[in-house]
Design an enzyme around this catalytic site. Structure first.
Site, PDB file in Angstrom:
ATOM      1  CG  ASP A  36       0.185  37.042 -10.322  1.00 30.77           C
ATOM      2  OD1 ASP A  36       0.110  35.859 -10.692  1.00 30.77           O
ATOM      3  OD2 ASP A  36      -0.492  37.507  -9.392  1.00 30.77           O
ATOM      4  CE  LYS A  42      -0.720  28.817  -4.682  1.00 29.46           C
ATOM      5  NZ  LYS A  42      -1.908  29.213  -5.484  1.00 29.46           N
ATOM      6  NE  ARG A  51      -2.675   1.491  -1.102  1.00 36.53           N
ATOM      7  CZ  ARG A  51      -3.073   0.932  -2.225  1.00 36.53           C
ATOM      8  NH1 ARG A  51      -3.791  -0.178  -2.233  1.00 36.53           N
ATOM      9  NH2 ARG A  51      -2.731   1.455  -3.383  1.00 36.53           N
TER      10      ARG A  51
END
Length: 293
Positions: free
Chosen positions: A215, A132, A97
């Site tokens: 931006d 991020k 897993r």
């Protein structure tokens, strides 16, 4: 990128401890027979995490044989075998897993990155990531971006000085702030200014910034602004190439990548491959034979 560091080794131990806890209660359901297994892709993508997966399996049992059939950064198809395994059934099941979770997450980032990079093919514009990232997983998630064909922006606040919107709101002006930061930074460090207006972008170049991040500006505005910034950079420092000022855009719709790439910029930075990508579905299958030697 080096994935054999002490810090990453500690992360692997932490993830194993999270899943195993005081011990695998299903371990007694199987004996110590040696078995074979493989990973199969249930969808297509770009693989990432092989080196880490191999390390992780060896932490459960150093005798486990891991044969990577798809290397990091390589594409795979539906039903393609990613790797093969041979070792103790109990160890393979215990590691299943955690190893799959790691590879599926990182492969999702690599796959999403590759799709965006493909849109930029032939433009000479590179796709960069951002800060991020999932706390504790930054190095790995940024490695996955590289596996997908992207490049890394700064790894942390100590890599480069980026003066963003909130920095500029509390300073005495862009040019003065650049000079102040330049005096305290190592000479090898870069200073980047995030500009939301034409005036801020011009002030950044006038102040000697190494890079300007435009931006949330329209491609039409950027198309006219880039030549002005490069010309100003050349006038400001005639001894260096005008292209030595790095012009980057961010805060754009990923569907408009090609449009922005044709404006004369150098970089497009986006958090999308890390923050919006889905995991790639991989599965471990055991071969149906037992008591192997």
């Amino acid at each position: 990128m080096n994935l054999l560091t002490p810090s990453l080794n500690k992360l692997l131990d932490l993830w194993i401890d999270e899943d195993i806890g005081r011990g695998d209660l299903t371990r007694l359901s199987v004996d110590n027979q040696i078995v074979s297994a493989y990973w199969v892709a249930k969808e297509e993508g770009v693989f990432c995490g092989g080196t880490l997966v191999e390390q992780l399996f060896h932490k459960f049992d150093s005798a486990i044989q891991v044969n990577l059939k798809v290397q990091d950064g390589c594409k795979f198809k539906v039903n393609e075998h990613i790797l093969s395994l041979k070792g103790s059934a109990a160890a393979l099941l215990a590691a299943e897993r955690t190893s799959l979770n790691l590879a599926m997450h990182l492969s999702g980032i690599s796959t999403a990155t590759a799709l965006l990079v493909e849109q930029l093919k032939g433009t000479n514009v590179r796709l960069a990531d951002t800060r991020k990232t999932t706390p504790g997983l930054r190095v790995l998630e940024k490695y996955a971006v590289r596996c997908g064909g992207g490049i890394n922006h700064r790894m942390g606040l100590d890599d480069a000085a980026m003066l963003k919107e909130n920095h500029l709101a509390w300073t005495n002006g862009i040019e003065t702030t650049i000079q102040t930061v330049r005096k305290s930074c190592p000479w090898t460090s870069k200073i980047i200014v995030e500009a939301e207006t034409t005036e801020q972008a011009l002030q950044a170049v006038e102040g000697g910034a190494d890079g300007v991040l435009l931006d949330e500006m329209s491609p039409e505005l950027i198309l006219t602004l880039v030549p002005r910034l490069r010309h100003l950079a050349k006038v400001k420092n005639p001894n260096r190439s005008s292209n030595q000022i790095i012009i980057e855009v961010s805060g754009i719709n990923p569907k408009e990548l090609k449009t922005y790439a044709n404006t004369g910029i150098d970089l497009i930075s986006t958090s999308a491959p890390i923050t919006r990508s889905a995991w790639i579905d991989l599965s471990m299958r055991f071969e149906e034979h037992h008591n192997q030697k």
